[in-house]
Design an enzyme around this catalytic site. Structure first.
Site, mmCIF file in Angstrom:
data_model
loop_
_atom_site.group_PDB
_atom_site.id
_atom_site.type_symbol
_atom_site.label_atom_id
_atom_site.label_comp_id
_atom_site.label_asym_id
_atom_site.label_seq_id
_atom_site.Cartn_x
_atom_site.Cartn_y
_atom_site.Cartn_z
ATOM 1 N N TYR A 125 -0.838 -0.795 -10.556
ATOM 2 C CA TYR A 125 -1.126 -2.082 -9.908
ATOM 3 C C TYR A 125 -2.562 -2.502 -10.171
ATOM 4 O O TYR A 125 -3.342 -1.735 -10.666
ATOM 5 C CB TYR A 125 -0.859 -1.992 -8.401
ATOM 6 C CG TYR A 125 -1.475 -0.791 -7.700
ATOM 7 C CD1 TYR A 125 -2.793 -0.831 -7.247
ATOM 8 C CD2 TYR A 125 -0.737 0.382 -7.493
ATOM 9 C CE1 TYR A 125 -3.351 0.268 -6.598
ATOM 10 C CE2 TYR A 125 -1.296 1.477 -6.840
ATOM 11 C CZ TYR A 125 -2.613 1.415 -6.395
ATOM 12 O OH TYR A 125 -3.165 2.493 -5.750
ATOM 13 N N GLU B 89 3.983 3.920 -11.332
ATOM 14 C CA GLU B 89 3.628 2.852 -10.386
ATOM 15 C C GLU B 89 2.177 2.458 -10.663
ATOM 16 O O GLU B 89 1.267 3.243 -10.399
ATOM 17 C CB GLU B 89 3.758 3.359 -8.951
ATOM 18 C CG GLU B 89 3.518 2.263 -7.942
ATOM 19 C CD GLU B 89 4.634 2.186 -6.929
ATOM 20 O OE1 GLU B 89 5.738 1.728 -7.306
ATOM 21 O OE2 GLU B 89 4.401 2.612 -5.802
ATOM 22 N N CYS C 252 0.316 7.107 -11.305
ATOM 23 C CA CYS C 252 0.049 6.055 -10.323
ATOM 24 C C CYS C 252 -1.419 5.673 -10.365
ATOM 25 O O CYS C 252 -2.293 6.530 -10.444
ATOM 26 C CB CYS C 252 0.421 6.535 -8.915
ATOM 27 S SG CYS C 252 0.323 5.216 -7.674
ATOM 28 N N TYR D 47 0.857 -1.191 0.000
ATOM 29 C CA TYR D 47 0.000 0.000 0.000
ATOM 30 C C TYR D 47 0.892 1.239 0.000
ATOM 31 O O TYR D 47 1.836 1.336 0.792
ATOM 32 C CB TYR D 47 -0.946 -0.025 1.219
ATOM 33 C CG TYR D 47 -1.938 -1.171 1.081
ATOM 34 C CD1 TYR D 47 -3.111 -1.008 0.373
ATOM 35 C CD2 TYR D 47 -1.635 -2.438 1.576
ATOM 36 C CE1 TYR D 47 -3.993 -2.068 0.167
ATOM 37 C CE2 TYR D 47 -2.510 -3.516 1.384
ATOM 38 C CZ TYR D 47 -3.681 -3.323 0.676
ATOM 39 O OH TYR D 47 -4.536 -4.375 0.467
ATOM 40 N N SER D 48 0.588 2.172 -0.899
ATOM 41 C CA SER D 48 1.425 3.373 -1.037
ATOM 42 C C SER D 48 1.320 4.259 0.197
ATOM 43 O O SER D 48 0.224 4.451 0.743
ATOM 44 C CB SER D 48 0.964 4.211 -2.227
ATOM 45 O OG SER D 48 1.002 3.464 -3.405
HETATM 46 P P1 FAD Z 1 -7.163 -9.989 -3.114
HETATM 47 O O1 FAD Z 1 -7.680 -10.929 -2.100
HETATM 48 O O2 FAD Z 1 -5.730 -10.073 -3.475
HETATM 49 O O3 FAD Z 1 -8.068 -10.086 -4.409
HETATM 50 C C1 FAD Z 1 -7.787 -9.279 -5.529
HETATM 51 C C2 FAD Z 1 -9.084 -8.985 -6.273
HETATM 52 O O4 FAD Z 1 -9.617 -10.180 -6.796
HETATM 53 C C3 FAD Z 1 -10.186 -8.414 -5.381
HETATM 54 O O5 FAD Z 1 -10.862 -7.406 -6.126
HETATM 55 C C4 FAD Z 1 -11.093 -9.588 -5.088
HETATM 56 O O6 FAD Z 1 -12.435 -9.147 -4.859
HETATM 57 C C5 FAD Z 1 -10.956 -10.375 -6.365
HETATM 58 N N1 FAD Z 1 -11.120 -11.845 -6.194
HETATM 59 C C6 FAD Z 1 -10.841 -12.593 -5.121
HETATM 60 N N2 FAD Z 1 -11.053 -13.900 -5.396
HETATM 61 C C7 FAD Z 1 -11.464 -13.963 -6.690
HETATM 62 C C8 FAD Z 1 -11.841 -15.010 -7.565
HETATM 63 N N3 FAD Z 1 -11.831 -16.291 -7.163
HETATM 64 N N4 FAD Z 1 -12.220 -14.691 -8.812
HETATM 65 C C9 FAD Z 1 -12.225 -13.410 -9.251
HETATM 66 N N5 FAD Z 1 -11.883 -12.372 -8.464
HETATM 67 C C10 FAD Z 1 -11.494 -12.662 -7.199
HETATM 68 N N6 FAD Z 1 -4.184 -0.603 -3.066
HETATM 69 C C11 FAD Z 1 -4.820 0.394 -2.412
HETATM 70 O O7 FAD Z 1 -6.002 0.301 -2.087
HETATM 71 N N7 FAD Z 1 -4.124 1.535 -2.043
HETATM 72 C C12 FAD Z 1 -2.826 1.720 -2.329
HETATM 73 O O8 FAD Z 1 -2.243 2.752 -1.988
HETATM 74 C C13 FAD Z 1 -2.148 0.674 -3.039
HETATM 75 N N8 FAD Z 1 -0.858 0.807 -3.367
HETATM 76 C C14 FAD Z 1 -0.209 -0.191 -4.029
HETATM 77 C C15 FAD Z 1 1.135 -0.030 -4.342
HETATM 78 C C16 FAD Z 1 1.791 -1.026 -5.026
HETATM 79 C C17 FAD Z 1 3.254 -0.823 -5.375
HETATM 80 C C18 FAD Z 1 1.105 -2.211 -5.400
HETATM 81 C C19 FAD Z 1 1.813 -3.309 -6.138
HETATM 82 C C20 FAD Z 1 -0.230 -2.381 -5.076
HETATM 83 C C21 FAD Z 1 -0.908 -1.380 -4.389
HETATM 84 N N9 FAD Z 1 -2.248 -1.520 -4.032
HETATM 85 C C22 FAD Z 1 -2.890 -0.498 -3.382
HETATM 86 C C23 FAD Z 1 -2.999 -2.757 -4.318
HETATM 87 C C24 FAD Z 1 -2.934 -3.705 -3.079
HETATM 88 O O9 FAD Z 1 -1.597 -4.148 -2.907
HETATM 89 C C25 FAD Z 1 -3.814 -4.933 -3.217
HETATM 90 O O10 FAD Z 1 -3.471 -5.594 -4.411
HETATM 91 C C26 FAD Z 1 -5.306 -4.631 -3.210
HETATM 92 O O11 FAD Z 1 -5.685 -4.002 -2.000
HETATM 93 C C27 FAD Z 1 -6.112 -5.935 -3.338
HETATM 94 O O12 FAD Z 1 -5.709 -6.797 -2.325
HETATM 95 P P2 FAD Z 1 -6.747 -7.681 -1.500
HETATM 96 O O13 FAD Z 1 -5.971 -8.605 -0.647
HETATM 97 O O14 FAD Z 1 -7.791 -6.841 -0.850
HETATM 98 O O15 FAD Z 1 -7.480 -8.471 -2.658
#
Ligand code: FAD
Ligand code: A2P
Length: 317
Positions: free
Chosen positions: A317, A315, A261, A90-91
């Site tokens: 994602y 950046e 971003c 998370y940024s």
């Molecule tokens: P996950 O559990 O990883 O799921 C990802 C998505 O897939 C979700 O939308 C979920 O609903 C969906 N999903 C789950 N299971 C299934 C399935 N079986 N079929 C289809 N879809 C499915 N995020 C921010 O909010 N703020 C930030 O500032 C931010 N900064 C970032 C910076 C970087 C450098 C990077 C790489 C990422 C950043 N992210 C940011 C994104 C963050 O890291 C996560 O990827 C994001 O919050 C999703 O993670 P999660 O665990 O909630 O979802």
């Protein structure tokens, strides 16, 4: 507000700061505490996005995170294969001095990643875990992550154009706070894209800066409400043409840096528009693309043969 009087002529060297990275890793995380957690969109927005501040006291990470870097969060529990959930990044959305100038506080901006696919509603593991935490709750964190997506040390020599979609605005909140505190004289443009007006993040803060500072420009591209003159959606990249009177002289100055971003894929549209408007210095071209007229580059070529130049920081994602 408008003031283009501080555009430079010389191309300054971009001096990036040395930063700490990976002091804590998934194998060796540290425990921090939630300090605050509140919604930072309009309350009526269905896109729930929260401003979350983490108290780093006693973690060894006080004062270490720089704006532009990311914090790693380890959600508890296991995935469907019985393996511990993976780290999510998370940024940082606070300035390098810390949220409200307090070195033990670091903030981020988190969207609940929920979506319906083929009639099934999925909820993101980490974003919902984080969003549900209350002040005083503890969490496992890692970081800092990232060593290039930063403001240069010699910020005063540059103009900045920031393109953000959704939570992509997070690093720019911190960076802009820092620039304002330093009394930055160059141009600062934030182009922010979101679906609806209710999704504008940190709206009052950015509107206030635009109203108070002649060199700060806050442009909002509300894709599902505003329309371009030709009836098409407004996206962050369309600002390059839609606001060309403001942006062309700034992007044309050789002391301007572009940061983008947000959602994966947004870079291609920005690169296309930069190329079409003749701002090729922000792009690094692969293969024989330089020999072709940018107006004729295909989408595939834009996706595979255009990379950011040293004046562009990306950046997605
Ligand atoms: P996950 O559990 O990883 O799921 C990802 C998505 O897939 C979700 O939308 C979920 O609903 C969906 N999903 C789950 N299971 C299934 C399935 N079986 N079929 C289809 N879809 C499915 N995020 C921010 O909010 N703020 C930030 O500032 C931010 N900064 C970032 C910076 C970087 C450098 C990077 C790489 C990422 C950043 N992210 C940011 C994104 C963050 O890291 C996560 O990827 C994001 O919050 C999703 O993670 P999660 O665990 O909630 O979802
Ligand atoms: P839309 O969804 O109307 O097509 P959020 O992260 O809050 O969903 O916001 C993302 C914003 O970026 C939305 O306004 C979305 O528009 C817009 N968007 C979608 N695709 C692109 C793209 N390829 N380039 C730039 N912006 C995009």
């Amino acid at each position: 507000m408008s003031d283009n009087t501080t555009l430079g002529n010389a191309a300054p060297e971009i001096i990036l700061p040395e930063v700490e990275i990976n002091l804590f890793t998934p194998k060796k995380p540290t425990t921090a505490t939630i300090a605050e957690n509140y919604i930072c969109t309009d309350n009526s927005s269905p896109n729930v996005i929260r401003h979350i501040t983490i108290d780093l006291s006693g973690t060894g990470l006080e004062g270490v995170f720089r704006s532009g870097q990311s914090i790693g969060i380890l959600p508890p529990g296991e995935n469907e294969k019985g393996k511990p959930h993976k780290l999510r990044l998370y940024s940082v959305s606070s300035p390098s001095k810390g949220e409200q100038g307090q070195a033990h506080l670091v903030s981020t901006t988190v969207k609940r990643a929920n979506e319906e696919v083929d009639g099934v509603f999925y909820t993101g593991v980490c974003s919902n875990y984080l969003s549900n935490l209350k002040p005083g709750d503890s969490l496992q964190i890692t970081g800092p992550s990232g060593k290039r997506y930063l403001l240069p040390e010699n910020v005063e020599e540059f103009n900045f154009v920031f393109f953000a979609t959704g939570t992509g605005v997070a690093p720019f909140r911190g960076m802009i706070m820092e620039l304002i505190e330093a009394g930055h004289k160059g141009q600062i443009v934030l182009v922010f894209g979101c679906p609806y007006r209710t999704d504008l993040l940190y709206k009052e803060y950015f509107e206030g800066l635009d109203a108070m500072h002649l060199n700060v420009h806050y442009l909002t591209m509300i894709s599902r409400e505003d329309r371009r003159e030709n009836g098409a959606k407004k996206y962050v990249q369309t600002a390059i043409e839609d606001y060309s009177e403001l942006l062309s002289p700034i992007l044309g100055a050789n002391n301007t840096l572009v940061y983008l971003c947000g959602m994966k894929g947004m870079q291609t549209g920005i690169y296309e528009q930069l190329a079409k408007q003749g701002f090729l210095d922000y792009l690094s071209l692969r293969g024989d693309l330089a020999d072709k007229d940018p107006m004729e580059w295909t989408w595939e070529e834009l996706k595979t043969q255009v990379k950011p130049s040293e004046r562009t920081f990306e950046e997605v994602y």
